[in-house]
Design a protein around this motif. Structure first.
Motif, PDB file in Angstrom:
ATOM      1  N   GLU A 227       0.834  -1.196   0.000  1.00  0.00           N
ATOM      2  CA  GLU A 227       0.000   0.000   0.000  1.00  0.00           C
ATOM      3  C   GLU A 227       0.869   1.246   0.000  1.00  0.00           C
ATOM      4  OE1 GLU A 227      -2.329  -0.482   3.451  1.00  0.00           O
ATOM      5  OE2 GLU A 227      -3.479  -2.179   2.671  1.00  0.00           O
ATOM      6  N   ARG A 228       0.573   2.140  -0.909  1.00  0.00           N
ATOM      7  CA  ARG A 228       1.307   3.389  -0.974  1.00  0.00           C
ATOM      8  C   ARG A 228       0.804   4.332   0.106  1.00  0.00           C
ATOM      9  NH1 ARG A 228       5.946   2.755  -3.759  1.00  0.00           N
ATOM     10  NH2 ARG A 228       5.560   1.609  -5.691  1.00  0.00           N
ATOM     11  N   PRO A 229       1.698   4.995   0.850  1.00  0.00           N
ATOM     12  CA  PRO A 229       1.235   5.933   1.866  1.00  0.00           C
ATOM     13  C   PRO A 229       0.482   7.085   1.222  1.00  0.00           C
ATOM     14  CG  PRO A 229       3.597   6.151   1.516  1.00  0.00           C
ATOM     15  CD  PRO A 229       3.166   4.946   0.757  1.00  0.00           C
ATOM     16  N   GLN A 230      -0.598   7.524   1.864  1.00  0.00           N
ATOM     17  CA  GLN A 230      -1.398   8.606   1.324  1.00  0.00           C
ATOM     18  C   GLN A 230      -0.743   9.959   1.544  1.00  0.00           C
ATOM     19  OE1 GLN A 230      -5.193   8.113   3.228  1.00  0.00           O
ATOM     20  NE2 GLN A 230      -5.784   6.413   1.912  1.00  0.00           N
ATOM     21  N   ARG A 231       0.165  10.038   2.510  1.00  0.00           N
ATOM     22  CA  ARG A 231       0.819  11.290   2.819  1.00  0.00           C
ATOM     23  C   ARG A 231       2.299  11.154   2.555  1.00  0.00           C
ATOM     24  NH1 ARG A 231      -2.250  11.354   8.569  1.00  0.00           N
ATOM     25  NH2 ARG A 231      -4.253  12.163   7.873  1.00  0.00           N
ATOM     26  N   ALA A 232       2.908  12.199   2.046  1.00  0.00           N
ATOM     27  CA  ALA A 232       4.325  12.157   1.709  1.00  0.00           C
ATOM     28  C   ALA A 232       5.205  12.622   2.859  1.00  0.00           C
ATOM     29  CB  ALA A 232       4.583  13.020   0.472  1.00  0.00           C
ATOM     30  N   ARG A 233       4.628  13.039   3.974  1.00  0.00           N
ATOM     31  CA  ARG A 233       5.429  13.529   5.083  1.00  0.00           C
ATOM     32  C   ARG A 233       4.721  13.229   6.387  1.00  0.00           C
ATOM     33  NH1 ARG A 233       3.080  18.318   6.791  1.00  0.00           N
ATOM     34  NH2 ARG A 233       1.497  19.151   5.370  1.00  0.00           N
ATOM     35  N   ILE A 234       5.469  13.371   7.477  1.00  0.00           N
ATOM     36  CA  ILE A 234       4.882  13.196   8.802  1.00  0.00           C
ATOM     37  C   ILE A 234       4.046  14.419   9.122  1.00  0.00           C
ATOM     38  CG2 ILE A 234       5.397  12.907  11.251  1.00  0.00           C
ATOM     39  CD1 ILE A 234       8.033  11.622  10.431  1.00  0.00           C
ATOM     40  N   THR A 235       2.792  14.217   9.488  1.00  0.00           N
ATOM     41  CA  THR A 235       1.907  15.340   9.805  1.00  0.00           C
ATOM     42  C   THR A 235       1.811  15.534  11.315  1.00  0.00           C
ATOM     43  OG1 THR A 235      -0.082  13.978   9.961  1.00  0.00           O
ATOM     44  CG2 THR A 235       0.550  14.760   7.753  1.00  0.00           C
ATOM     45  N   ARG A 236       1.228  16.676  11.709  1.00  0.00           N
ATOM     46  CA  ARG A 236       0.997  16.929  13.129  1.00  0.00           C
ATOM     47  C   ARG A 236       0.089  15.862  13.723  1.00  0.00           C
ATOM     48  NH1 ARG A 236      -0.129  23.480  13.581  1.00  0.00           N
ATOM     49  NH2 ARG A 236       1.959  24.174  12.899  1.00  0.00           N
ATOM     50  N   SER A 237      -0.869  15.404  12.932  1.00  0.00           N
ATOM     51  CA  SER A 237      -1.775  14.371  13.415  1.00  0.00           C
ATOM     52  C   SER A 237      -1.031  13.060  13.681  1.00  0.00           C
ATOM     53  CB  SER A 237      -2.890  14.139  12.388  1.00  0.00           C
ATOM     54  OG  SER A 237      -3.743  13.102  12.800  1.00  0.00           O
ATOM     55  N   ASP A 238      -0.080  12.712  12.782  1.00  0.00           N
ATOM     56  CA  ASP A 238       0.730  11.519  12.995  1.00  0.00           C
ATOM     57  C   ASP A 238       1.511  11.613  14.301  1.00  0.00           C
ATOM     58  OD1 ASP A 238      -0.165  10.607  10.547  1.00  0.00           O
ATOM     59  OD2 ASP A 238       1.651  11.191   9.462  1.00  0.00           O
ATOM     60  N   LEU A 239       2.166  12.760  14.505  1.00  0.00           N
ATOM     61  CA  LEU A 239       2.946  12.947  15.719  1.00  0.00           C
ATOM     62  C   LEU A 239       2.060  12.972  16.954  1.00  0.00           C
ATOM     63  CD1 LEU A 239       5.578  15.581  14.537  1.00  0.00           C
ATOM     64  CD2 LEU A 239       5.959  13.165  15.025  1.00  0.00           C
ATOM     65  N   ALA A 240       0.870  13.587  16.806  1.00  0.00           N
ATOM     66  CA  ALA A 240      -0.059  13.613  17.945  1.00  0.00           C
ATOM     67  C   ALA A 240      -0.487  12.204  18.331  1.00  0.00           C
ATOM     68  CB  ALA A 240      -1.282  14.468  17.599  1.00  0.00           C
ATOM     69  N   THR A 241      -0.603  11.335  17.330  1.00  0.00           N
ATOM     70  CA  THR A 241      -1.001   9.963  17.610  1.00  0.00           C
ATOM     71  C   THR A 241       0.101   9.211  18.354  1.00  0.00           C
ATOM     72  OG1 THR A 241      -2.458   9.851  15.677  1.00  0.00           O
ATOM     73  CG2 THR A 241      -1.686   7.761  16.575  1.00  0.00           C
ATOM     74  N   VAL A 242       1.317   9.278  17.844  1.00  0.00           N
ATOM     75  CA  VAL A 242       2.387   8.476  18.443  1.00  0.00           C
ATOM     76  C   VAL A 242       2.945   9.090  19.724  1.00  0.00           C
ATOM     77  CG1 VAL A 242       3.015   7.473  16.223  1.00  0.00           C
ATOM     78  CG2 VAL A 242       4.211   9.514  17.025  1.00  0.00           C
ATOM     79  N   LEU A 243       2.696  10.392  19.943  1.00  0.00           N
ATOM     80  CA  LEU A 243       3.207  11.045  21.151  1.00  0.00           C
ATOM     81  C   LEU A 243       2.115  11.368  22.167  1.00  0.00           C
ATOM     82  CD1 LEU A 243       5.822  13.545  19.661  1.00  0.00           C
ATOM     83  CD2 LEU A 243       6.282  11.455  20.949  1.00  0.00           C
ATOM     84  N   GLY A 244       0.864  11.202  21.790  1.00  0.00           N
ATOM     85  CA  GLY A 244      -0.217  11.648  22.660  1.00  0.00           C
ATOM     86  C   GLY A 244      -1.008  10.541  23.325  1.00  0.00           C
ATOM     87  N   ARG A 245      -0.485   9.334  23.345  1.00  0.00           N
ATOM     88  CA  ARG A 245      -1.208   8.215  23.929  1.00  0.00           C
ATOM     89  C   ARG A 245      -0.437   7.667  25.137  1.00  0.00           C
ATOM     90  NH1 ARG A 245      -4.112  10.120  20.611  1.00  0.00           N
ATOM     91  NH2 ARG A 245      -5.511   9.009  19.168  1.00  0.00           N
ATOM     92  N   ARG A 246      -1.128   7.613  26.272  1.00  0.00           N
ATOM     93  CA  ARG A 246      -0.516   7.106  27.498  1.00  0.00           C
ATOM     94  C   ARG A 246       0.013   5.693  27.304  1.00  0.00           C
ATOM     95  NH1 ARG A 246      -2.612   3.714  31.046  1.00  0.00           N
ATOM     96  NH2 ARG A 246      -4.708   4.033  30.207  1.00  0.00           N
ATOM     97  N   LYS A 247      -0.750   4.849  26.623  1.00  0.00           N
ATOM     98  CA  LYS A 247      -0.341   3.461  26.417  1.00  0.00           C
ATOM     99  C   LYS A 247       0.998   3.386  25.685  1.00  0.00           C
ATOM    100  CE  LYS A 247      -5.024   1.562  26.077  1.00  0.00           C
ATOM    101  NZ  LYS A 247      -4.873   0.605  27.199  1.00  0.00           N
ATOM    102  N   LEU A 248       1.143   4.191  24.648  1.00  0.00           N
ATOM    103  CA  LEU A 248       2.385   4.170  23.889  1.00  0.00           C
ATOM    104  C   LEU A 248       3.540   4.710  24.722  1.00  0.00           C
ATOM    105  CD1 LEU A 248       1.183   5.235  20.327  1.00  0.00           C
ATOM    106  CD2 LEU A 248       1.563   2.939  21.230  1.00  0.00           C
ATOM    107  N   TRP A 249       3.280   5.730  25.534  1.00  0.00           N
ATOM    108  CA  TRP A 249       4.340   6.240  26.404  1.00  0.00           C
ATOM    109  C   TRP A 249       4.763   5.172  27.420  1.00  0.00           C
ATOM    110  CZ3 TRP A 249       7.871   9.762  26.158  1.00  0.00           C
ATOM    111  CH2 TRP A 249       7.679  10.874  25.320  1.00  0.00           C
ATOM    112  N   GLY A 250       3.847   4.315  27.799  1.00  0.00           N
ATOM    113  CA  GLY A 250       4.201   3.228  28.709  1.00  0.00           C
ATOM    114  C   GLY A 250       5.243   2.306  28.107  1.00  0.00           C
ATOM    115  N   ILE A 251       5.065   1.939  26.828  1.00  0.00           N
ATOM    116  CA  ILE A 251       6.049   1.040  26.215  1.00  0.00           C
ATOM    117  C   ILE A 251       7.320   1.796  25.835  1.00  0.00           C
ATOM    118  CG2 ILE A 251       4.325  -0.625  25.448  1.00  0.00           C
ATOM    119  CD1 ILE A 251       4.564   0.485  22.618  1.00  0.00           C
TER     120      ILE A 251
END
Length: 452
Positions: A227-251
């Motif tokens: 699957e080709r990525p729909q976005r060509a760059r990292i967006t604020r939403s992408d960063l908000a997802t990977v940096l804004g979740r307590r569960k992910l910060w736990g790991i």
């Protein structure tokens, strides 16, 4: 809606018995991890001799040992972004070749500054490696086999170090420290060519259609690399997802704490045996291998146990987090190494601690289970970035707090960090489930969990 299963190039239809081509993929990942970790740890084997030749202080040694981590950690997020866009068949051999050449030149070019620059380059080109591993595991293995696969290829770091540390120590004693880097660099260049020739995506490989369907039905994302990525760059939403979740910060935090112990063994451990225990290179190489053997047993047991629990109906959280927490608890025995003068007792204590580190090392299975489907590489990059800040902190902090007469402060530091990791998995990670993206619905998880 489920897409019809395609017949692969050499495979029969769905009615045939599933092939086992994914076993070869696991073996290829295993060999790559062996090479990856030899190129991380070879400096620790050569360092006592380098330090004497260049007259380095412990602080300078700590700086040299940490150089890899500066670029390796800093480039995890860009590396994860790259993994989401460049096929593993191309990206991995390119990275392998470049980091192996940097390693080789460490044996050719002398000098403190030159060694630091080359270690920085090794860190640059190794940065995408584990996000690539994680993506391949997610693509090639169903959920009920994934922890075993991750445990198997992760064991490569310990098998390589356990079996080859004495060999490299012998090579150094026979010739010089320069050949430690030349030999490991040449092996990596050769393996890069083998990887490019042998690796394929599931639907392009010799795996038959039945195996591809088995992987897909079990939660393997067999089409993720197509699957080709729909976005060509990292967006604020992408960063908000990977940096804004307590569960992910736990790991993320848990990985930092887990890898702190690993980086002690990859950096200071041989120096500790030679300079604080008065051993020669051959004897220290043999004894240094024993904790890695223990870690190997731990990591193999961890993956098999975790997948066994999943197949027995135990919740995904308990099956994945249980070995991690138990392993971290075992690692806290390391503090005892600072309170004995017996080398035999120290080796036993550190072997138990590193067995625990191996038992806890299936943490990438949590990335596979929890990362947003479209952001597997970015999440893996963030996970590895924060986790491998320990590759910077551990060598420098230990180099600053140990004294000429005692290594006990170093063991105390790592024990405290390990306790923080236990608390992170217990109180931050919580229920194991795939995290929803910031701007989209949560994808269905093929193996939902009912409790922690």
């Amino acid at each position: 809606m489920t897409q019809p299963v395609q017949t692969t190039k050499a495979g029969p239809g769905v009615g045939a018995r599933a092939s086992r081509f994914r076993v070869l993929i696991a073996v290829m990942l295993f060999v790559t991890v062996v090479i990856n970790y030899l190129d991380r740890s070879n400096l620790s084997i050569a360092l006592p001799e380098i330090a004497r030749e260049l007259d380095l202080t412990t602080a300078q040694q700590g700086l040299l040992l940490s150089a890899f981590g500066w670029t390796y950690a800093a480039l995890q997020v860009p590396g994860g972004w790259l993994v989401d866009r460049v096929p593993p068949r191309v990206l991995y051999p390119v990275c392998l070749t470049l980091w192996s050449l940097a390693t080789l030149f460490m044996g050719v070019i002398g000098g403190f500054v030159a060694l630091i620059v080359l270690r920085l380059l090794v860190g640059v080109f190794e940065a995408p490696a584990y996000p690539i591993n994680s993506k391949i595991a997610t693509v090639w293995f169903p959920e009920r086999e994934r922890a075993t696969a991750i445990g198997f290829y992760t064991s490569g770091q310990f098998i390589g170090l356990a079996l080859l540390t004495p060999v490299l120590s012998w090579l150094q004693a026979l010739v010089s420290w320069h050949w430690v880097f030349i030999a490991t660099g040449l092996v990596g260049v050769l393996w890069a060519a083998v990887w490019y020739a042998g690796f394929r995506e599931p639907r392009d490989s010799r795996a038959n259609a039945a195996e591809v369907e088995l992987i897909r039905a079990g939660g393997g994302l067999v089409d993720a690399t197509r699957e080709r990525p729909q976005r060509a760059r990292i967006t604020r939403s992408d960063l908000a997802t990977v940096l804004g979740r307590r569960k992910l910060w736990g790991i993320y935090l848990g990985q930092f704490c887990l890898t702190s112990t690993l980086w002690f063994f990859l950096t200071w451990f041989p120096t500790y045996l030679v300079d604080y225990r008065g051993m020669d290179y051959i004897k220290s190489g043999f004894l240094a291998s024993l904790p890695f053997v223990a870690a190997l047993v731990g990591v193999l047991a961890s993956g098999v146990l975790s997948d066994f629990l999943v197949r027995r109906g135990v919740s995904l959280g308990a099956a994945r987090k249980g070995p991690v927490i138990a392993g971290l608890l075992l690692s806290t025995v390391m503090v005892g190494a600072g309170f004995t003068d017996s080398t035999a007792v120290v080796i036993v204590i550190l072997s138990v601690a590193f067995f625990g580190n191996g038992l806890a090392s299936i943490t990438w299975s949590l990335v596979s289970a929890m990362a947003p489907q479209r952001l597997l590489g970015l999440t893996g990059g963030m996970f590895n970035f924060i986790g491998n800040l320990s590759s910077i902190a551990t060598p420098i902090v230990i180099g600053m707090i140990i004294t000429d007469d005692s290594f006990a402060p170093g063991f105390a530091y790592m024990t405290v960090v390990t306790v923080v990791g236990i608390l992170s998995y217990v109180f931050l990670v919580g229920r194991v489930e795939r995290v929803a993206e910031q701007d989209g619905p949560q994808p269905a998880d093929p193996t939902p969990e009912t409790d922690r």
